[in-house]
Scaffold this motif. Sequence first.
Motif, PDB file in Angstrom:
ATOM      1  N   SER A   1       0.814  -1.215   0.000  1.00 48.50           N
ATOM      2  CA  SER A   1       0.000   0.000   0.000  1.00 48.50           C
ATOM      3  C   SER A   1       0.852   1.272   0.000  1.00 48.50           C
ATOM      4  O   SER A   1       0.434   2.300  -0.526  1.00 48.50           O
ATOM      5  N   ARG A   2       2.034   1.205   0.586  1.00 50.87           N
ATOM      6  CA  ARG A   2       2.841   2.423   0.702  1.00 50.87           C
ATOM      7  C   ARG A   2       4.035   2.486  -0.259  1.00 50.87           C
ATOM      8  O   ARG A   2       4.749   3.491  -0.292  1.00 50.87           O
TER       9      ARG A   2
ATOM     10  N   LEU B   1       8.630   5.247  -3.474  1.00 50.56           N
ATOM     11  CA  LEU B   1       9.324   5.302  -4.764  1.00 50.56           C
ATOM     12  C   LEU B   1       9.347   6.692  -5.388  1.00 50.56           C
ATOM     13  O   LEU B   1       9.817   6.854  -6.523  1.00 50.56           O
ATOM     14  N   ARG B   2       8.893   7.698  -4.665  1.00 46.85           N
ATOM     15  CA  ARG B   2       8.982   9.058  -5.184  1.00 46.85           C
ATOM     16  C   ARG B   2      10.433   9.523  -5.259  1.00 46.85           C
ATOM     17  O   ARG B   2      10.741  10.480  -5.961  1.00 46.85           O
ATOM     18  N   GLN B   3      11.321   8.862  -4.525  1.00 49.32           N
ATOM     19  CA  GLN B   3      12.742   9.179  -4.603  1.00 49.32           C
ATOM     20  C   GLN B   3      13.436   8.153  -5.502  1.00 49.32           C
ATOM     21  O   GLN B   3      13.001   7.010  -5.597  1.00 49.32           O
ATOM     22  N   PRO B   4      14.490   8.552  -6.180  1.00 47.17           N
ATOM     23  CA  PRO B   4      15.210   7.618  -7.066  1.00 47.17           C
ATOM     24  C   PRO B   4      15.781   6.442  -6.273  1.00 47.17           C
ATOM     25  O   PRO B   4      16.217   6.602  -5.135  1.00 47.17           O
ATOM     26  N   VAL B   5      15.754   5.272  -6.876  1.00 47.84           N
ATOM     27  CA  VAL B   5      16.271   4.064  -6.225  1.00 47.84           C
ATOM     28  C   VAL B   5      17.136   3.302  -7.223  1.00 47.84           C
ATOM     29  O   VAL B   5      16.722   3.052  -8.347  1.00 47.84           O
ATOM     30  N   ASP B   6      18.337   2.937  -6.805  1.00 46.88           N
ATOM     31  CA  ASP B   6      19.239   2.166  -7.654  1.00 46.88           C
ATOM     32  C   ASP B   6      19.303   0.700  -7.216  1.00 46.88           C
ATOM     33  O   ASP B   6      19.369  -0.198  -8.044  1.00 46.88           O
ATOM     34  N   ILE B   7      19.299   0.487  -5.898  1.00 44.19           N
ATOM     35  CA  ILE B   7      19.271  -0.867  -5.349  1.00 44.19           C
ATOM     36  C   ILE B   7      18.141  -0.937  -4.331  1.00 44.19           C
ATOM     37  O   ILE B   7      18.080  -0.137  -3.402  1.00 44.19           O
TER      38      ILE B   7
END
Length: 228
Positions: free
Chosen positions: A101-102, A107-113
Motif C-alpha cells: 500500500s505504501r 518510490l517518489r525518490q530515485p532508487v538504484d538498489i
Amino acid sequence: MRFLFHLLSTCLLTIGLLACSENKSSDSSSQPSAATETDSGSVEKKRKTILFFGNSLTAGYGLDPSEAFSALIQNRLDSLNLPYKVVNAGVSGETTSGGNSRIEWVLRQPVDIFILELGGNDGLRGVPIAETRKNLQEIIDKVRAKYPDVTIILAGMQVPPNMGRDYATEFKALYTDLSAKNNTKLIPFLLEGVGGEPSLNLPDGIHPTAKGHTIVAENVWEILEGEL
C-alpha cells in the motif's frame, strides 16, 4: 620645482595603482569558488541510493537507529569510499499488504538498489502463503515499473516450527521461488546465525540486539557487495 612636482605625481600614481591591485585581489579571494561548489554538487548527484524496504527488522526495533543493520551498511560503504547513500524505509509491524500500500509513496525518490525485507509478520500471523506471494510480487512489479534498471535484492525469511511444518516449508520456499521468477538476488535467510539465538535477540526473542544486527549486516553485505 617642476622636478619635485613630477616626482610627487609619479609617487601618487604608483600608490593608486597598487591600491587598485590590492582591492581586486581582495575581492577575488572573498568570492566562493564556483568550481568547488559545482564539484561538490556533482559528487552528491553521483551518489546512488540503496533503499531498505521492510518491517521492524529493517527499522532496528528496540535499538538506536545507528545500530540497525542498514546503518551499519552505510558505515561500511563510507569506510570504503563508495558513492552510495542508504535509505531506511522500515516500519515496525509492517506486513506485505501494508508494504504494497505504501510502496508508491516510497518510490517518489530515485532508487538504484532495492532491498525487500517483508513477510516475517505475515508468517507470524499465519497469513495465507498465496496472499503473501501476491503482495511481494506486486511490490516487485511496482518497483521495476518505476525504475526499470533497478537492482532488487530479496531478503528471505523463515517462520518458527510452531506455525506448522507444511506452512513453514512453503513459507521458506516462497522467497526462493519469487527470486527465481523475477531474476532478483536473494539473501537466503536474513537472520542466519541470529534467529533462535537468545543472546543475540531482545527479550521478545524476535528482534536482534545490536550485536545481532552486526551479523545481519554481514548477511546482507555478502549479497550486496557484488552489486555495488
